[in-house]
Every structure is written in structure tokens, then in C-alpha cells.
Design an enzyme around this catalytic site. Structure first.
Site, PDB file in Angstrom:
ATOM      1  N   HIS A  72      -3.516 -47.540  43.096  1.00  0.00           N
ATOM      2  CA  HIS A  72      -3.645 -46.891  44.395  1.00  0.00           C
ATOM      3  C   HIS A  72      -2.994 -45.516  44.345  1.00  0.00           C
ATOM      4  O   HIS A  72      -2.003 -45.302  43.637  1.00  0.00           O
ATOM      5  CB  HIS A  72      -3.105 -47.762  45.536  1.00  0.00           C
ATOM      6  CG  HIS A  72      -1.651 -48.146  45.440  1.00  0.00           C
ATOM      7  ND1 HIS A  72      -0.634 -47.321  45.873  1.00  0.00           N
ATOM      8  CD2 HIS A  72      -1.058 -49.279  44.994  1.00  0.00           C
ATOM      9  CE1 HIS A  72       0.521 -47.941  45.690  1.00  0.00           C
ATOM     10  NE2 HIS A  72       0.296 -49.123  45.148  1.00  0.00           N
ATOM     11  N   ASP A  74      -1.890 -43.872  47.087  1.00  0.00           N
ATOM     12  CA  ASP A  74      -0.970 -43.618  48.204  1.00  0.00           C
ATOM     13  C   ASP A  74       0.425 -44.152  47.877  1.00  0.00           C
ATOM     14  O   ASP A  74       0.613 -44.963  46.979  1.00  0.00           O
ATOM     15  CB  ASP A  74      -1.496 -44.265  49.494  1.00  0.00           C
ATOM     16  CG  ASP A  74      -1.722 -45.769  49.364  1.00  0.00           C
ATOM     17  OD1 ASP A  74      -2.196 -46.215  48.303  1.00  0.00           O
ATOM     18  OD2 ASP A  74      -1.407 -46.504  50.326  1.00  0.00           O
ATOM     19  N   ASP A 104       5.592 -47.145  41.795  1.00  0.00           N
ATOM     20  CA  ASP A 104       4.575 -47.746  42.684  1.00  0.00           C
ATOM     21  C   ASP A 104       3.700 -46.650  43.288  1.00  0.00           C
ATOM     22  O   ASP A 104       3.934 -46.231  44.394  1.00  0.00           O
ATOM     23  CB  ASP A 104       5.286 -48.553  43.771  1.00  0.00           C
ATOM     24  CG  ASP A 104       4.326 -49.308  44.656  1.00  0.00           C
ATOM     25  OD1 ASP A 104       3.153 -49.441  44.284  1.00  0.00           O
ATOM     26  OD2 ASP A 104       4.739 -49.754  45.743  1.00  0.00           O
ATOM     27  N   GLU A 136      -3.667 -48.497  49.969  1.00  0.00           N
ATOM     28  CA  GLU A 136      -3.241 -49.842  49.571  1.00  0.00           C
ATOM     29  C   GLU A 136      -2.006 -50.260  50.352  1.00  0.00           C
ATOM     30  O   GLU A 136      -1.833 -51.430  50.694  1.00  0.00           O
ATOM     31  CB  GLU A 136      -2.952 -49.881  48.068  1.00  0.00           C
ATOM     32  CG  GLU A 136      -2.682 -51.287  47.511  1.00  0.00           C
ATOM     33  CD  GLU A 136      -1.242 -51.747  47.583  1.00  0.00           C
ATOM     34  OE1 GLU A 136      -1.003 -52.955  47.436  1.00  0.00           O
ATOM     35  OE2 GLU A 136      -0.331 -50.922  47.815  1.00  0.00           O
ATOM     36  N   GLU A 137      -1.139 -49.297  50.621  1.00  0.00           N
ATOM     37  CA  GLU A 137       0.146 -49.620  51.248  1.00  0.00           C
ATOM     38  C   GLU A 137       0.028 -49.999  52.729  1.00  0.00           C
ATOM     39  O   GLU A 137       0.990 -50.497  53.306  1.00  0.00           O
ATOM     40  CB  GLU A 137       1.124 -48.448  51.106  1.00  0.00           C
ATOM     41  CG  GLU A 137       1.492 -48.106  49.656  1.00  0.00           C
ATOM     42  CD  GLU A 137       2.386 -49.152  48.996  1.00  0.00           C
ATOM     43  OE1 GLU A 137       2.674 -50.175  49.618  1.00  0.00           O
ATOM     44  OE2 GLU A 137       2.773 -48.925  47.830  1.00  0.00           O
ATOM     45  N   GLU A 161       0.270 -52.129  39.127  1.00  0.00           N
ATOM     46  CA  GLU A 161       1.403 -52.267  40.058  1.00  0.00           C
ATOM     47  C   GLU A 161       2.662 -52.628  39.260  1.00  0.00           C
ATOM     48  O   GLU A 161       2.576 -53.165  38.159  1.00  0.00           O
ATOM     49  CB  GLU A 161       1.124 -53.379  41.070  1.00  0.00           C
ATOM     50  CG  GLU A 161       0.003 -53.087  42.051  1.00  0.00           C
ATOM     51  CD  GLU A 161       0.436 -52.235  43.226  1.00  0.00           C
ATOM     52  OE1 GLU A 161       1.564 -51.676  43.192  1.00  0.00           O
ATOM     53  OE2 GLU A 161      -0.356 -52.106  44.175  1.00  0.00           O
ATOM     54  N   HIS A 348       9.305 -48.799  46.954  1.00  0.00           N
ATOM     55  CA  HIS A 348       9.608 -48.675  48.387  1.00  0.00           C
ATOM     56  C   HIS A 348      11.100 -48.427  48.621  1.00  0.00           C
ATOM     57  O   HIS A 348      11.622 -48.727  49.689  1.00  0.00           O
ATOM     58  CB  HIS A 348       9.157 -49.924  49.173  1.00  0.00           C
ATOM     59  CG  HIS A 348       7.692 -50.244  49.025  1.00  0.00           C
ATOM     60  ND1 HIS A 348       7.034 -51.113  49.866  1.00  0.00           N
ATOM     61  CD2 HIS A 348       6.754 -49.797  48.158  1.00  0.00           C
ATOM     62  CE1 HIS A 348       5.763 -51.200  49.499  1.00  0.00           C
ATOM     63  NE2 HIS A 348       5.572 -50.411  48.450  1.00  0.00           N
TER      64      HIS A 348
HETATM   65 ZN   LIG Z   1       1.811 -50.518  44.887  1.00  0.00          ZN
END
Ligand SMILES: [Zn+2]
Length: 378
Positions: A72, A74, A104, A136-137, A161, A348
Site C-alpha cells: 500500500h 498510504d 509500513d 489500506e490504512e 507488510e 504506526h
Molecule cells: Zn501496512
């Protein structure tokens, strides 16, 4: 390293808060430029043009089957004050690469491009596809769009991931639902003057907890650290004053099913049981879906992509606690392993990083996968 820096330096936050949400067009264009220069046929696929969201599919070689390297584009938002580095400038320190999206998972996309650099398309018996998705997030809109349009990207896929370079073939699903009970407010001195939504919710909670006990007794999978489906009552709000009968009450819950448990079936059972609990009351009930659910993922242990991942990494394929776009690819018929260089512990988080010593091994691993699936042509 330049490509990783380019991707990290191009903000592409996705957020359910429109004030924080950004498009991903510039990230897609960077990838399109790099892939085009390597001879890939590049398609930029609209996901939500108004919000500036796109997927990218780059294909080298022709024919059916093949291998997809997917990620992803984003990132999540960042906490300005808790970062010690600039989240949008790739910073090398302590044998780590710091930046938002290093683990990530923008760095994986750069590694996927790099792994394809020296490939001669004429040697490919099966195509190599690099897939970059939007959102995706948040909503998984990019993966959902692929599924809606029936765009199967290839026969096998690696989603990069953060799994610490260990293969993953299973994760739980996730759904978030709201239950709102509408009663009637009135003076607290006489119960006949109203219909308490709060007391009705008390029944509903009792019923949901009983259902949870049944679900957990009937569904176990020891591959997961928490080996049963979870159901968390995470938010409740009702009423306004002790001397008023509570007129409305809302409960929000999060349900994480094991592979094999169907989201739609769970949603209708939940509604049935709640309605049953309220049968002899005068309150009304409404159901809402807070997030379109993410199905659980389970790729067959005997799939070629899983067996290859296990033999190349030396680790058995396991299960993780976070969701991915894997189930959407699976439903398109793409057998998927989740396998990437970062660690979920850094995802995150402020000061997100990717350890430098993951880069060369991940690159070597991707080249072996490409050889196995595209050149030798499984
Ligand atoms: Zn991810």
C-alpha cells in the site's frame, strides 16, 4: 536508498478524518516513472478521483500466472511532537532508516522495484507484477476496487507488510458495528412516563456476551496468539441526567473473527440476537456499520507461495494479529503470503524505522521469489 527516500519524502497519509487525508497520486507517479524506465507496462487505476486516490499495476513480461509484489502507498497520520526525526525525510541513524512508511510499508515498494532492476523481460516465462494500492490504512478502498473490478493481478502474491521477514498466511478479520436503541425519555419519578433505552441496552449487552461465549467455544485456532474470535464492547453512550429516563443509547463493538467465519453471517446473527433480546420491550433498535469489514485471511498451507516462502526464509508460515489486503487478493484467486522487511512493533509509531540490515536480505529474498515464480515459471 534514493527510491526509499523519494517515497518517504512524498506524504500520502490516509485518514478517516478529511482534514488529515491526502491523495496518493504523487507516490503512484514516482513508482510509475521507475517502473516505466525498467520496461514495465504501467496502468494507473482510479480508486476515488475526487480524493486523489489511485492504484498502480506494473507488469513485466506476459502470459498468465506469475508473481505479484504488493504494497500500500498510504501511511497513517503522525504525531508531530513525538517524532525525533522528520517523518518525511529519510534519516539514517543507529543502523536504521527512520521515516513515516519505512516499516509500513513504502520501503517495500522501493525494494520490489529494485529487485526487478536487472531482469531481462525475455527471460520471464511468467509475468512479474508490482501492485501499489490506495487507502489500506483506512477503508481498503484500493483493494476493494480491484475486487469489484475483478482485476486479478496474478496467480501468487507477496504483500510486504511488516512481518520481520517471516511468512504469514493467516490473520483474523475485523468488523465494527453500532447498535442504537431508541426509547422514550421522561421524568425519573415515574417509570411509566418513559421507556429506558439504557435498561434495554443492559439486556442487549447480556445477550451479546452470551453470544460471544458461544462463538469462542465453537471457534478455536491455536495458530493465533489469541486463539479465539474476540468481541470488544468499546464505546457506550446513553442518557444525559440521573433524573431523566434515558431516551437513547448507543453501543459500539469490534468483532475479530477467525478464518472461516463469515462477516455477513456474523452481522445478521448479531442483529437477530439483539432483536430477540428486545422482543418484549417497546424500544426501537437501529444497526450501523462503522467500518466496512475486513475478512479474515487464510492461504492454504500447501500453496506453492507458502511452501516457497517457508523454504526460502526457513520459517514456518504463521498468523498475525493485524489485517491486510490479503483476503481481497485471495478472493480474486491470488494465493497470497504476507512477508515484509519491517517489524510491526515500529508501525504506526513515532520514529518508525526499518533496520538497515533488513534491506539486502529482503532484496535477495525477492529476487529468489522472482526467479522461482517468473523465470523458472512455476
Ligand atoms: Zn501496512
Amino acid at each position: 536508498m534514493e527510491m526509499i527516500a523519494g517515497l518517504i519524502g512524498t506524504p500520502s497519509v490516509s485518514s478517516t478524518d478529511p482534514r488529515l487525508d491526502m491523495g496518493n497520486r504523487e507516490v503512484i507517479e514516482l513508482l510509475a516513472g521507475w517502473l516505466g524506465a525498467l520496461g514495465f507496462r504501467v496502468e494507473i487505476l482510479p480508486v476515488d478521483i475526487a480524493r486523489g486516490k489511485f492504484n498502480l499495476m506494473g507488469t513485466l513480461g506476459a502470459g498468465s500466472g506469475g508473481l505479484v509484489l504488493a504494497g500500500h502507498t498510504d501511511t497513517v497520520p503522525w504525531d508531530e511532537h513525538r517524532w525525533h526525526h522528520d517523518p518525511f525525510r529519510l534519516t539514517e541513524a543507529n543502523a536504521r532508516l527512520y521515516g513515516l512508511g519505512t516499516a509500513d510499508m513504502k520501503a517495500f515498494l522501493a525494494l520490489a522495484v529494485e529487485a526487478a532492476r536487472d531482469l531481462d523481460p525475455r527471460t520471464l516465462r511468467r509475468p512479474l507484477v508490482i501492485l501499489a494500492t490506495a487507502d489500506e490504512e483506512t477503508s481498503m478502498a484500493g483493494a476493494r476496487t480491484l475486487e469489484d473490478e475483478g482485476r486479478q493481478p496474478g496467480r501468487y502474491a507477496i504483500i510486504g507488510e511488516p512481518t520481520g521477514m517471516q511468512p504469514v498466511r493467516m490473520h483474523k478479520g475485523m468488523m465494527m458495528e453500532a447498535i442504537t436503541i431508541q426509547g422514550r425519555s421522561g421524568h425519573s419519578s415515574d417509570p411509566a412516563l418513559g421507556e429506558s433505552a439504557l435498561e434495554a441496552m443492559h439486556r442487549v449487552i447480556g445477550e451479546i456476551i452470551a453470544w460471544r461465549t458461544e462463538l469462542q467455544a465453537a471457534n478455536r485456532d491455536p495458530a493465533f496468539a489469541v486463539p479465539f474470535p474476540t468481541l470488544n464492547l468499546g464505546h457506550i453512550h446513553g442518557g444525559d441526567n440521573p433524573n431523566r429516563i434515558c431516551g437513547e443509547c448507543e453501543l459500539q463493538l469490534d468483532l475479530r473473527p477467525l478464518p472461516g467465519m463469515d462477516l455477513d453471517a456474523l452481522r445478521s446473527t448479531l442483529q437477530e440476537r439483539v432483536r430477540g433480546a428486545l422482543q418484549d420491550t417497546a424500544v426501537q433498535v437501529r444497526f450501523g456499520t462503522l467500518l466496512d469489514g475486513v475478512p479474515a485471511m487464510q492461504t492454504d498451507a500447501n500453496s506453492e507461495i507458502i511452501r516457497t516462502a517457508e523454504s526460502l526464509t526457513g520459517h514456518p508460515a504463521g498468523a498475525v494479529a493485524f489485517g491486510t489486503e490479503g483476503p481481497f487478493l485471495s478472493r480474486l484467486g491470488t494465493e497470497t503470503v504476507v512477508l515484509g522487511p519491517g517489524d510491526i512493533a515500529q508501525a504506526h509509531q513515532p520514529d518508525e524505522f526499518l533496520a538497515l540490515d533488513r534491506i539486502e536480505p529482503m532484496l535477495a529474498l525477492l529476487k529468489k521469489f522472482i526467479r522461482r515464480f517468473c523465470v523458472d515459471g512455476r
